[in-house]
Design a protein around this motif. Sequence first.
Motif, PDB file in Angstrom:
ATOM      1  N   ALA A 168      20.800  14.141  -5.489  1.00 14.51           N
ATOM      2  CA  ALA A 168      19.980  15.163  -6.142  1.00 14.51           C
ATOM      3  C   ALA A 168      19.136  15.876  -5.096  1.00 14.51           C
ATOM      4  O   ALA A 168      18.700  15.273  -4.104  1.00 14.51           O
ATOM      5  N   THR A 169      18.895  17.151  -5.302  1.00 16.75           N
ATOM      6  CA  THR A 169      18.034  17.882  -4.378  1.00 16.75           C
ATOM      7  C   THR A 169      16.589  17.413  -4.526  1.00 16.75           C
ATOM      8  O   THR A 169      16.165  16.978  -5.600  1.00 16.75           O
ATOM      9  N   ALA A 170      15.848  17.471  -3.470  1.00 21.47           N
ATOM     10  CA  ALA A 170      14.455  17.023  -3.481  1.00 21.47           C
ATOM     11  C   ALA A 170      13.578  17.984  -4.286  1.00 21.47           C
ATOM     12  O   ALA A 170      13.774  19.201  -4.251  1.00 21.47           O
ATOM     13  N   THR A 171      12.624  17.416  -4.988  1.00 23.90           N
ATOM     14  CA  THR A 171      11.669  18.217  -5.751  1.00 23.90           C
ATOM     15  C   THR A 171      10.595  18.770  -4.814  1.00 23.90           C
ATOM     16  O   THR A 171      10.428  18.289  -3.680  1.00 23.90           O
ATOM     17  N   PRO A 172       9.825  19.755  -5.250  1.00 21.28           N
ATOM     18  CA  PRO A 172       8.719  20.246  -4.418  1.00 21.28           C
ATOM     19  C   PRO A 172       7.749  19.134  -4.023  1.00 21.28           C
ATOM     20  O   PRO A 172       7.245  19.124  -2.883  1.00 21.28           O
ATOM     21  N   ALA A 173       7.489  18.200  -4.950  1.00 19.95           N
ATOM     22  CA  ALA A 173       6.590  17.092  -4.620  1.00 19.95           C
ATOM     23  C   ALA A 173       7.187  16.206  -3.531  1.00 19.95           C
ATOM     24  O   ALA A 173       6.474  15.758  -2.615  1.00 19.95           O
ATOM     25  N   GLU A 174       8.493  15.958  -3.595  1.00 21.37           N
ATOM     26  CA  GLU A 174       9.154  15.144  -2.580  1.00 21.37           C
ATOM     27  C   GLU A 174       9.176  15.859  -1.230  1.00 21.37           C
ATOM     28  O   GLU A 174       9.029  15.224  -0.180  1.00 21.37           O
ATOM     29  N   LEU A 175       9.352  17.161  -1.260  1.00 21.45           N
ATOM     30  CA  LEU A 175       9.317  17.931  -0.015  1.00 21.45           C
ATOM     31  C   LEU A 175       7.931  17.866   0.616  1.00 21.45           C
ATOM     32  O   LEU A 175       7.805  17.786   1.848  1.00 21.45           O
ATOM     33  N   ALA A 176       6.907  17.867  -0.229  1.00 24.06           N
ATOM     34  CA  ALA A 176       5.538  17.797   0.295  1.00 24.06           C
ATOM     35  C   ALA A 176       5.294  16.455   0.971  1.00 24.06           C
ATOM     36  O   ALA A 176       4.674  16.385   2.045  1.00 24.06           O
ATOM     37  N   VAL A 177       5.764  15.382   0.349  1.00 28.37           N
ATOM     38  CA  VAL A 177       5.621  14.057   0.957  1.00 28.37           C
ATOM     39  C   VAL A 177       6.397  13.996   2.268  1.00 28.37           C
ATOM     40  O   VAL A 177       5.904  13.510   3.296  1.00 28.37           O
ATOM     41  N   PHE A 178       7.611  14.507   2.257  1.00 25.60           N
ATOM     42  CA  PHE A 178       8.453  14.495   3.449  1.00 25.60           C
ATOM     43  C   PHE A 178       7.792  15.260   4.595  1.00 25.60           C
ATOM     44  O   PHE A 178       7.853  14.846   5.752  1.00 25.60           O
ATOM     45  N   GLY A 179       7.152  16.360   4.268  1.00 24.97           N
ATOM     46  CA  GLY A 179       6.549  17.202   5.292  1.00 24.97           C
ATOM     47  C   GLY A 179       5.154  16.793   5.720  1.00 24.97           C
ATOM     48  O   GLY A 179       4.514  17.500   6.506  1.00 24.97           O
ATOM     49  N   SER A 180       4.692  15.646   5.234  1.00 24.45           N
ATOM     50  CA  SER A 180       3.338  15.204   5.567  1.00 24.45           C
ATOM     51  C   SER A 180       3.241  14.544   6.933  1.00 24.45           C
ATOM     52  O   SER A 180       2.146  14.221   7.389  1.00 24.45           O
ATOM     53  N   THR A 181       4.367  14.312   7.589  1.00 23.28           N
ATOM     54  CA  THR A 181       4.374  13.760   8.936  1.00 23.28           C
ATOM     55  C   THR A 181       4.856  14.821   9.913  1.00 23.28           C
ATOM     56  O   THR A 181       5.500  15.812   9.508  1.00 23.28           O
ATOM     57  N   GLN A 182       4.595  14.604  11.181  1.00 23.44           N
ATOM     58  CA  GLN A 182       5.027  15.575  12.193  1.00 23.44           C
ATOM     59  C   GLN A 182       6.545  15.779  12.190  1.00 23.44           C
ATOM     60  O   GLN A 182       7.012  16.931  12.138  1.00 23.44           O
ATOM     61  N   PRO A 183       7.349  14.690  12.241  1.00 22.81           N
ATOM     62  CA  PRO A 183       8.801  14.904  12.239  1.00 22.81           C
ATOM     63  C   PRO A 183       9.277  15.607  10.973  1.00 22.81           C
ATOM     64  O   PRO A 183      10.143  16.486  11.032  1.00 22.81           O
TER      65      PRO A 183
END
Length: 243
Positions: A168-183
């Motif tokens: 499944a494609t990531a939700t906006p909330a999941e993208l936000a969590v993913f983008g919370s780190t530098q990598p």
Amino acid sequence: MSNDLVPFAGAPVGGSDLGRGAGYGSGTAPVSRPQSTGRRAEIERIMQTDRSRYFREGLDQELAELRAANDDGDDFGSPTLPMAPSRSMRSLQATAEGAELVAAWRNSPGGFEAQLRKVQADVGFLVRELGDLRHQRAFMEGFDRRVTERARYHIYDEIKNGSVTNAATATPAELAVFGSTQPGAELLNEWGATASVKVGRVWARVARFRASLSNEADFTSFTTWYDNLSPSAVKAIVKYLAR
């Protein structure tokens, strides 16, 4: 990562003794040039006097590894050179967990060797993304030292299983969590419009690996190792998982 798949200079030339828990972090002294030179001479003698044994025991591959080490400019050689299937199988079968993995791969399409070659190729691709040979060795040494044997084998199997095609494609909330780190932030920027698809693949593969590993201590050994990686190593792993 690991000397069940590739030869490592910190383990005996014949492969790791997994029955006693030996691995990159076992404290075994690095193979020096005198040791490797002696082993090379021994194999070359067998090549000349007993060709059947030479190929049966995978000594042709071991000789190639030793020659690569001597030609590499240091005492260690390439840490991603694939181990011969016969040697890898012997190393894995030293423990019940490894024997279970061998049996499962034997029953997979193409048998043990086909599955091993896929994992070796993917591990080699990933590790070579980490920098020069010393950075590669440090990564592999840390993996074998900190991740339990059972967790390592589940990771090999996850690599063998490949991408999750129906993730499944990531939700906006999941993208936000993913983008919370530098990598993660760097990857979101690189991936652009495809980010939701790629992050969805990453989450799906992590979930599949987690579901396969029921022992909490084994999973914790993996997360502890992962949490202590450099941002560049994390980025390389996540990019691999998103393929």
